[in-house]
Design an enzyme around this catalytic site. Structure first.
Site, PDB file in Angstrom:
ATOM      1  N   LYS A  10      32.525 -20.678  66.696  1.00  0.00           N
ATOM      2  CA  LYS A  10      32.041 -19.178  65.824  1.00  0.00           C
ATOM      3  C   LYS A  10      32.420 -19.065  64.523  1.00  0.00           C
ATOM      4  O   LYS A  10      33.680 -19.481  64.525  1.00  0.00           O
ATOM      5  CB  LYS A  10      32.288 -17.995  66.871  1.00  0.00           C
ATOM      6  CG  LYS A  10      31.327 -16.779  66.429  1.00  0.00           C
ATOM      7  CD  LYS A  10      29.857 -17.174  66.841  1.00  0.00           C
ATOM      8  CE  LYS A  10      29.111 -15.694  66.894  1.00  0.00           C
ATOM      9  NZ  LYS A  10      27.486 -15.796  67.255  1.00  0.00           N
ATOM     10  N   THR A  70      28.829 -18.621  72.147  1.00  0.00           N
ATOM     11  CA  THR A  70      29.769 -18.277  71.119  1.00  0.00           C
ATOM     12  C   THR A  70      29.491 -16.655  70.702  1.00  0.00           C
ATOM     13  O   THR A  70      30.398 -16.386  70.093  1.00  0.00           O
ATOM     14  CB  THR A  70      28.887 -18.944  69.724  1.00  0.00           C
ATOM     15  OG1 THR A  70      27.689 -18.500  69.530  1.00  0.00           O
ATOM     16  CG2 THR A  70      29.038 -20.480  69.792  1.00  0.00           C
TER      17      THR A  70
END
Length: 305
Positions: A10, A70
């Site tokens: 991320k 994520t």
């Protein structure tokens, strides 16, 4: 089967931790008045990359059973921000990494990075006193930090690497810089300039001899990015340099002298020096310059102790 190394993660999760405990007791150096990280705020954008061959099935078979979404990573980062109490980027990342690796056994390692959002206290009135609740966000240079953590065979988590930096510096001096006696041939058109204005874009990075010192458990062994910025700016001011190469070498030597805990300092500099306006007398007190042709010289240097 083809060999594969995989990772996913991320990027740029923004967080603002307000009311964090100051980090006091930083090393005293003559170039900087900074002795603490005490703004009361730790604001940054956090990015992470997860490493682990246990996620391979998601790539080869579309099997996501082991995959940590994520979006879940984003939520863990935000929860950690709510609970974290500390002023150093590296300490934030280290605790966050241990949290992830302690929660998700499929993760074999992590690369974590943080990019400071440089909020500063606003001066109130004419007294110069700074507010403890009003901040402005600067658009210039900022601190960054990066850590890599890995899980050992016994399940313990270790710090593999730590690299810190101050990036986006824009430094301009109107005199005290030269570039002369360089190699010349029939392709050379650049004139020698014994005294020129110098405008550089500069990123500085550093590593500790002991990566654990980056975590600021002992403030006296922590190198604050604001102090690095002050050292670099002081050398920029003091040194009558013969080139940008000369300049960054002196900056590196000064940083290694001031901070014995550092093992490595590295620089990436771009030369954005303006050109004289046509017809200008270089010896006159009143001078004018304009942006140079948009293709920038690049200078890099890494110094190891």
């Amino acid at each position: 089967m083809t060999d594969a190394r995989i990772g996913y993660g991320k990027l740029e999760v923004p967080v603002q931790c307000v009311g964090v405990t100051p980090l006091r007791g930083l090393p005293a150096i003559p170039e900087s008045p900074v002795r603490a990280l005490d703004s009361g705020m730790l604001a940054c954008e956090v990015s992470m990359e997860v490493l682990g061959q246990g996620f391979l099935a998601a790539y080869t078979e579309g099997d996501n059973r082991a995959v940590v979404a994520t979006d879940t990573m984003k939520n863990v980062i935000l929860r950690h921000a709510l609970e974290h109490d500390g002023s150093a980027l590296e300490g934030f990342l280290d605790a966050l990494g241990h949290r992830f690796l302690g929660t998700y056994p499929e993760m074999e390692g992590l690369r974590l990075s943080a990019r400071e959002l440089p909020f500063e206290r606003v001066a109130i009135g004419g007294s110069g006193e700074r507010s403890d609740r009003v901040f402005s966000l600067g658009g210039g240079d900022r601190a960054i930090a990066g850590l890599e953590l890995s899980r050992a065979e016994d399940g313990s988590v270790g710090l593999v690497d730590a690299r810190s930096g101050q990036v986006g510096l824009r430094l301009l001096k109107t005199t005290g810089s030269a570039f002369t006696r360089f190699a010349r041939d029939d392709a050379t058109t650049l004139p020698e300039r014994a005294d020129r204005p110098l405008f550089i874009h500069l990123d500085v990075h550093w590593r500790y001899a002991d990566p654990a010192d980056a975590l600021a458990a002992d403030p006296a062994r922590y190198v604050a990015a604001a102090q690095v910025r002050d050292v670099v700016a002081t050398v920029f001011h003091e040194l009558v340099s013969e080139s940008i190469q000369h300049l960054v070498h002196e900056m590196g030597q000064r940083l290694l002298e001031r901070f014995p805990v550092l093992e490595e300092v590295a620089f990436r500099a771009e030369n954005h020096t303006y050109d004289p306006v046509p017809g200008m007398d270089p010896g006159a007190e009143r001078r004018a310059y304009t942006a140079a042709f948009p293709a920038w010289g690049l200078i890099t240097l890494t110094l190891n102790r």
